[in-house]
Design an enzyme around this catalytic site. Structure first.
Site, mmCIF file in Angstrom:
data_model
loop_
_atom_site.group_PDB
_atom_site.id
_atom_site.type_symbol
_atom_site.label_atom_id
_atom_site.label_comp_id
_atom_site.label_asym_id
_atom_site.label_seq_id
_atom_site.Cartn_x
_atom_site.Cartn_y
_atom_site.Cartn_z
ATOM 1 N N LYS A 190 29.159 5.947 1.813
ATOM 2 C CA LYS A 190 27.850 5.907 1.664
ATOM 3 C C LYS A 190 27.600 4.401 0.754
ATOM 4 O O LYS A 190 27.181 4.324 -0.391
ATOM 5 C CB LYS A 190 27.327 6.663 0.622
ATOM 6 C CG LYS A 190 25.977 7.462 0.965
ATOM 7 C CD LYS A 190 25.422 8.421 0.164
ATOM 8 C CE LYS A 190 25.900 9.790 0.274
ATOM 9 N NZ LYS A 190 25.410 10.846 -0.595
ATOM 10 N N ASP A 195 37.039 12.699 0.212
ATOM 11 C CA ASP A 195 35.878 13.032 1.262
ATOM 12 C C ASP A 195 34.764 11.953 1.307
ATOM 13 O O ASP A 195 34.409 11.622 2.459
ATOM 14 C CB ASP A 195 35.303 14.316 0.815
ATOM 15 C CG ASP A 195 34.653 14.183 -0.713
ATOM 16 O OD1 ASP A 195 35.000 13.215 -1.617
ATOM 17 O OD2 ASP A 195 34.282 15.304 -1.194
ATOM 18 N N ARG A 240 30.773 24.246 1.630
ATOM 19 C CA ARG A 240 32.197 23.425 2.109
ATOM 20 C C ARG A 240 32.780 23.980 3.228
ATOM 21 O O ARG A 240 33.667 23.284 3.852
ATOM 22 C CB ARG A 240 33.333 23.845 0.860
ATOM 23 C CG ARG A 240 32.951 23.255 -0.287
ATOM 24 C CD ARG A 240 33.950 23.341 -1.500
ATOM 25 N NE ARG A 240 33.786 23.154 -2.745
ATOM 26 C CZ ARG A 240 33.704 21.688 -3.289
ATOM 27 N NH1 ARG A 240 33.757 20.728 -2.471
ATOM 28 N NH2 ARG A 240 33.441 21.707 -4.509
ATOM 29 N N ASP A 287 30.314 19.855 -0.736
ATOM 30 C CA ASP A 287 29.707 20.793 -1.247
ATOM 31 C C ASP A 287 28.227 20.383 -1.995
ATOM 32 O O ASP A 287 28.135 19.242 -2.372
ATOM 33 C CB ASP A 287 30.303 21.637 -2.393
ATOM 34 C CG ASP A 287 30.455 20.886 -3.874
ATOM 35 O OD1 ASP A 287 30.956 19.644 -3.808
ATOM 36 O OD2 ASP A 287 30.069 21.293 -4.714
ATOM 37 N N LYS A 312 37.667 18.919 -5.210
ATOM 38 C CA LYS A 312 38.066 19.726 -4.168
ATOM 39 C C LYS A 312 37.500 19.261 -2.635
ATOM 40 O O LYS A 312 38.005 19.779 -1.760
ATOM 41 C CB LYS A 312 37.218 21.204 -4.199
ATOM 42 C CG LYS A 312 37.442 21.902 -5.790
ATOM 43 C CD LYS A 312 36.901 23.086 -5.848
ATOM 44 C CE LYS A 312 36.542 23.682 -7.045
ATOM 45 N NZ LYS A 312 35.645 24.805 -7.206
ATOM 46 N N GLY A 313 36.581 18.335 -2.491
ATOM 47 C CA GLY A 313 35.860 17.907 -1.248
ATOM 48 C C GLY A 313 36.954 17.570 -0.153
ATOM 49 O O GLY A 313 36.248 17.644 0.750
ATOM 50 N N PHE A 370 22.100 13.403 1.043
ATOM 51 C CA PHE A 370 23.236 14.509 0.454
ATOM 52 C C PHE A 370 23.885 15.270 1.509
ATOM 53 O O PHE A 370 23.154 15.848 2.350
ATOM 54 C CB PHE A 370 22.635 15.214 -0.648
ATOM 55 C CG PHE A 370 23.621 15.854 -1.733
ATOM 56 C CD1 PHE A 370 24.082 14.955 -2.388
ATOM 57 C CD2 PHE A 370 24.093 16.940 -1.119
ATOM 58 C CE1 PHE A 370 25.154 15.466 -3.094
ATOM 59 C CE2 PHE A 370 25.232 17.346 -1.946
ATOM 60 C CZ PHE A 370 26.003 16.706 -3.114
ATOM 61 N N ASP A 429 30.891 7.399 -2.875
ATOM 62 C CA ASP A 429 29.345 7.158 -3.113
ATOM 63 C C ASP A 429 29.466 6.079 -4.110
ATOM 64 O O ASP A 429 28.956 4.994 -3.656
ATOM 65 C CB ASP A 429 29.019 8.664 -3.676
ATOM 66 C CG ASP A 429 27.345 8.728 -3.729
ATOM 67 O OD1 ASP A 429 26.848 8.674 -2.811
ATOM 68 O OD2 ASP A 429 26.903 9.150 -5.048
HETATM 69 P P1 IMP Z 1 31.369 8.799 -6.378
HETATM 70 O O1 IMP Z 1 29.870 8.523 -6.985
HETATM 71 O O2 IMP Z 1 31.915 7.685 -5.439
HETATM 72 O O3 IMP Z 1 32.170 8.630 -7.794
HETATM 73 O O4 IMP Z 1 31.460 10.103 -5.998
HETATM 74 C C1 IMP Z 1 32.029 11.023 -6.807
HETATM 75 C C2 IMP Z 1 31.895 12.525 -5.783
HETATM 76 O O5 IMP Z 1 30.551 13.003 -5.674
HETATM 77 C C3 IMP Z 1 32.488 12.504 -4.523
HETATM 78 O O6 IMP Z 1 33.948 12.637 -4.461
HETATM 79 C C4 IMP Z 1 32.019 13.848 -3.996
HETATM 80 O O7 IMP Z 1 32.760 14.773 -4.285
HETATM 81 C C5 IMP Z 1 30.524 13.820 -4.572
HETATM 82 N N1 IMP Z 1 29.640 13.386 -3.744
HETATM 83 C C6 IMP Z 1 28.883 12.086 -3.680
HETATM 84 N N2 IMP Z 1 28.204 12.036 -2.554
HETATM 85 C C7 IMP Z 1 28.182 13.200 -2.093
HETATM 86 C C8 IMP Z 1 27.404 14.012 -1.057
HETATM 87 O O8 IMP Z 1 26.535 13.355 -0.341
HETATM 88 N N3 IMP Z 1 27.532 15.307 -0.732
HETATM 89 C C9 IMP Z 1 28.715 16.000 -1.529
HETATM 90 N N4 IMP Z 1 29.266 15.559 -2.533
HETATM 91 C C10 IMP Z 1 29.073 14.253 -2.763
HETATM 92 MG MG MG Z 2 35.228 14.450 -4.382
#
Ligand code: IMP
Ligand code: MG
Length: 190
Positions: free
Chosen positions: A144, A113, A178, A172, A56-57, A165, A116
């Site tokens: 990040k 969004d 959000r 969220d 949803k982000g 975070f 990470d």
């Molecule tokens: P990934 O770790 O790159 O697979 O990220 C997965 C998802 O985790 C992202 O699309 C976000 O929805 C969520 N996420 C990662 N870091 C943050 C943060 O700092 N705040 C909020 N959501 C996060």
């Molecule tokens: Mg996301």
């Protein structure tokens, strides 16, 4: 009603959120999104873009991005679940809601969004690539890099962010925050 940097975040609605610190104001985000839109518009001249937002982000970012883009395009969404435990991604991704538009032969731009660990974006780019689009690129509002587990190429990036975070502007924590117009750091409790 002080919304300046470094002070505790105060919502317009009087609700005080002492655990939030503004990292990027709504105004700074708008400027960054406008710049991204100009870059994307230039690169996709004469092509028919299909934007794929990751739910949803990305919903707030995507909504601003399309208005700054102001070119003919189509919008679709995917919803992925990542079996995360707390902050850690398990690496297993499930496509909860696949795209409804045909992806084959389209110029696809994924809108995220945040990147990470990179697990979600890497999975999605590969998943879409298998559907034989004409092209597929990634646009992320925030990156990040200090948390990366899987390499991801980000074609259009708004902000590089620290290992904190973040919430607000679509991001969220447990479905909360959000709606905030700014991107804030959620301070650890205690
Ligand atoms: P990934 O770790 O790159 O697979 O990220 C997965 C998802 O985790 C992202 O699309 C976000 O929805 C969520 N996420 C990662 N870091 C943050 C943060 O700092 N705040 C909020 N959501 C996060
Ligand atoms: Mg996301």
């Amino acid at each position: 009603m002080d919304r300046s940097r470094g002070r505790g975040y105060n919502l317009l609605a009087m609700e005080s959120q002492p655990g939030l610190d503004v990292l990027f104001t709504g105004g700074e985000i708008q400027a960054a999104v406008k710049k991204l839109a100009a870059e994307i518009r230039e690169d996709y001249q004469g092509r028919q873009l299909l934007l794929v937002g990751v739910l949803k982000g990305s919903f707030v970012f995507l909504a601003d991005l399309v208005r700054f883009l102001n070119i003919p395009l189509e919008i679709d969404f995917v919803w992925l679940s990542s079996y995360s435990r707390g902050r850690e991604s398990s690496g297993r991704i499930e496509v909860v809601l696949p795209p409804r538009c045909q992806v084959k032969d389209r110029d696809v731009l994924v809108v995220e969004d945040i990147v990470d660990s990179g697990v979600t974006s890497a999975f999605l780019m590969e998943y879409l690539d298998k559907k034989k689009p004409a092209s597929v690129r990634l646009c992320a509002l925030t990156d990040k890099p200090s948390r990366r587990q899987v390499p991801v190429k980000i074609d259009y990036l708004g902000f590089t962010v620290p290992d904190k975070f973040l919430v607000g502007y679509g991001l969220d924590w447990d479905e909360k925050f959000r709606y905030l117009p700014d991107i804030c750091v959620l301070e650890d409790e205690g």
